[in-house]
Design a protein around this motif. Structure first.
Motif, PDB file in Angstrom:
ATOM      1  N   UNK A  88       0.830  -1.216   0.000  1.00 25.26           N
ATOM      2  CA  UNK A  88       0.000   0.000   0.000  1.00 25.26           C
ATOM      3  C   UNK A  88       0.862   1.261   0.000  1.00 25.26           C
ATOM      4  N   UNK A  89       0.356   2.287  -0.648  1.00 20.95           N
ATOM      5  CA  UNK A  89       1.060   3.562  -0.649  1.00 20.95           C
ATOM      6  C   UNK A  89       0.112   4.671  -0.197  1.00 20.95           C
ATOM      7  N   UNK A  90       0.699   5.698   0.363  1.00 20.09           N
ATOM      8  CA  UNK A  90      -0.039   6.883   0.794  1.00 20.09           C
ATOM      9  C   UNK A  90       0.389   8.022  -0.103  1.00 20.09           C
ATOM     10  N   UNK A  91      -0.573   8.607  -0.799  1.00 21.55           N
ATOM     11  CA  UNK A  91      -0.293   9.703  -1.715  1.00 21.55           C
ATOM     12  C   UNK A  91      -1.098  10.929  -1.302  1.00 21.55           C
ATOM     13  N   UNK A  92      -0.493  12.079  -1.476  1.00 16.82           N
ATOM     14  CA  UNK A  92      -1.202  13.336  -1.306  1.00 16.82           C
ATOM     15  C   UNK A  92      -1.567  13.815  -2.705  1.00 16.82           C
ATOM     16  N   UNK A  93      -2.739  14.397  -2.823  1.00 14.87           N
ATOM     17  CA  UNK A  93      -3.229  14.809  -4.127  1.00 14.87           C
ATOM     18  C   UNK A  93      -4.138  16.015  -3.983  1.00 14.87           C
ATOM     19  N   UNK A 107      -1.571  13.848  -8.378  1.00 16.58           N
ATOM     20  CA  UNK A 107      -0.665  13.438  -7.311  1.00 16.58           C
ATOM     21  C   UNK A 107       0.358  14.522  -7.014  1.00 16.58           C
ATOM     22  N   UNK A 108       0.794  14.564  -5.765  1.00 21.91           N
ATOM     23  CA  UNK A 108       1.908  15.409  -5.355  1.00 21.91           C
ATOM     24  C   UNK A 108       3.184  14.750  -5.878  1.00 21.91           C
ATOM     25  N   UNK A 109       3.823  15.347  -6.861  1.00 20.79           N
ATOM     26  CA  UNK A 109       5.000  14.753  -7.502  1.00 20.79           C
ATOM     27  C   UNK A 109       6.197  14.668  -6.556  1.00 20.79           C
ATOM     28  N   UNK A 110       6.176  15.377  -5.438  1.00 14.71           N
ATOM     29  CA  UNK A 110       7.287  15.331  -4.497  1.00 14.71           C
ATOM     30  C   UNK A 110       7.227  14.087  -3.610  1.00 14.71           C
ATOM     31  N   UNK A 111       6.110  13.380  -3.638  1.00 11.72           N
ATOM     32  CA  UNK A 111       5.968  12.173  -2.829  1.00 11.72           C
ATOM     33  C   UNK A 111       6.918  11.100  -3.354  1.00 11.72           C
ATOM     34  N   UNK A 112       7.692  10.504  -2.464  1.00 13.31           N
ATOM     35  CA  UNK A 112       8.659   9.483  -2.861  1.00 13.31           C
ATOM     36  C   UNK A 112       7.995   8.269  -3.508  1.00 13.31           C
ATOM     37  N   UNK A 113       6.733   8.013  -3.193  1.00 17.29           N
ATOM     38  CA  UNK A 113       6.062   6.822  -3.710  1.00 17.29           C
ATOM     39  C   UNK A 113       5.591   6.996  -5.159  1.00 17.29           C
ATOM     40  N   UNK A 114       5.757   8.182  -5.713  1.00 18.19           N
ATOM     41  CA  UNK A 114       5.370   8.387  -7.114  1.00 18.19           C
ATOM     42  C   UNK A 114       6.201   7.490  -8.022  1.00 18.19           C
ATOM     43  N   UNK A 115       7.451   7.215  -7.638  1.00 13.71           N
ATOM     44  CA  UNK A 115       8.307   6.354  -8.468  1.00 13.71           C
ATOM     45  C   UNK A 115       7.766   4.927  -8.526  1.00 13.71           C
ATOM     46  N   UNK A 116       7.116   4.463  -7.461  1.00 15.58           N
ATOM     47  CA  UNK A 116       6.513   3.125  -7.472  1.00 15.58           C
ATOM     48  C   UNK A 116       5.369   3.083  -8.494  1.00 15.58           C
ATOM     49  N   UNK A 117       4.574   4.130  -8.551  1.00 19.72           N
ATOM     50  CA  UNK A 117       3.472   4.195  -9.517  1.00 19.72           C
ATOM     51  C   UNK A 117       4.038   4.228 -10.938  1.00 19.72           C
ATOM     52  N   UNK A 118       5.035   5.062 -11.167  1.00 17.15           N
ATOM     53  CA  UNK A 118       5.638   5.149 -12.496  1.00 17.15           C
ATOM     54  C   UNK A 118       6.228   3.807 -12.929  1.00 17.15           C
ATOM     55  N   UNK A 119       6.944   3.134 -12.026  1.00 13.99           N
ATOM     56  CA  UNK A 119       7.537   1.830 -12.349  1.00 13.99           C
ATOM     57  C   UNK A 119       6.474   0.788 -12.639  1.00 13.99           C
ATOM     58  N   UNK A 120       5.395   0.807 -11.860  1.00 13.38           N
ATOM     59  CA  UNK A 120       4.312  -0.157 -12.075  1.00 13.38           C
ATOM     60  C   UNK A 120       3.685   0.054 -13.459  1.00 13.38           C
TER      61      UNK A 120
END
Length: 131
Positions: A88-93, A107-120
């Motif tokens: 699970x990931x927590x995103x701010x938007x 999405x808040x592009x500064x969130x570190x978990x954005x890379x997980x979404x991009x990779x997926x």
């Protein structure tokens, strides 16, 4: 009391504007062709409300939600969801647009978990990533 309300309103507007600019909302590039279908449960915190909704699709920049709740364009929110096969990931938007029974969030592009979404997206939909 009105001065406190006014100060809080101005602070909210400044925060949302900053989040939109930092997120790349000023970039006019359309995400329409980059969206991929994704129906997963999403735990949503919208103001004082917490809701369970479903996603409809996702892109590297945001998500379309099936949302009947009252929301406002520019309203910040927290989203918690899991991509298939991921933790699970927590995103701010921020709410970017509203339609009948749905909302588009950026999405808040500064969130570190954005890379997980991009990779997926890159690994599951390589043709989408080439646009």
């Amino acid at each position: 009391m009105p001065a406190i309300w006014l100060t809080a309103t101005v602070a909210s507007i400044v925060a949302v504007t900053w989040l939109l600019l930092r997120s790349g909302a000023a970039n006019p590039e359309s995400h329409a062709e980059r969206r991929v279908p994704l129906e997963v449960p999403v735990h949503l915190r919208l103001g004082e409300s917490e809701l369970e909704v479903m996603s409809a699709d996702i892109s590297k920049g945001g998500m379309r939600l099936r949302l009947d709740a009252l929301a406002s364009i520019g309203q910040p929110m927290e989203l918690q969801f899991a991509l298939p096969g991921q933790r699970p990931c927590l995103m701010y938007a921020v709410v970017r647009w509203l339609g009948k029974g749905q909302a588009g969030v950026l999405f808040d592009r500064a969130n570190e978990q954005i890379s997980m979404i991009e990779s997926w997206i890159d690994s599951h939909y390589p043709a989408v990533s080439k646009h």
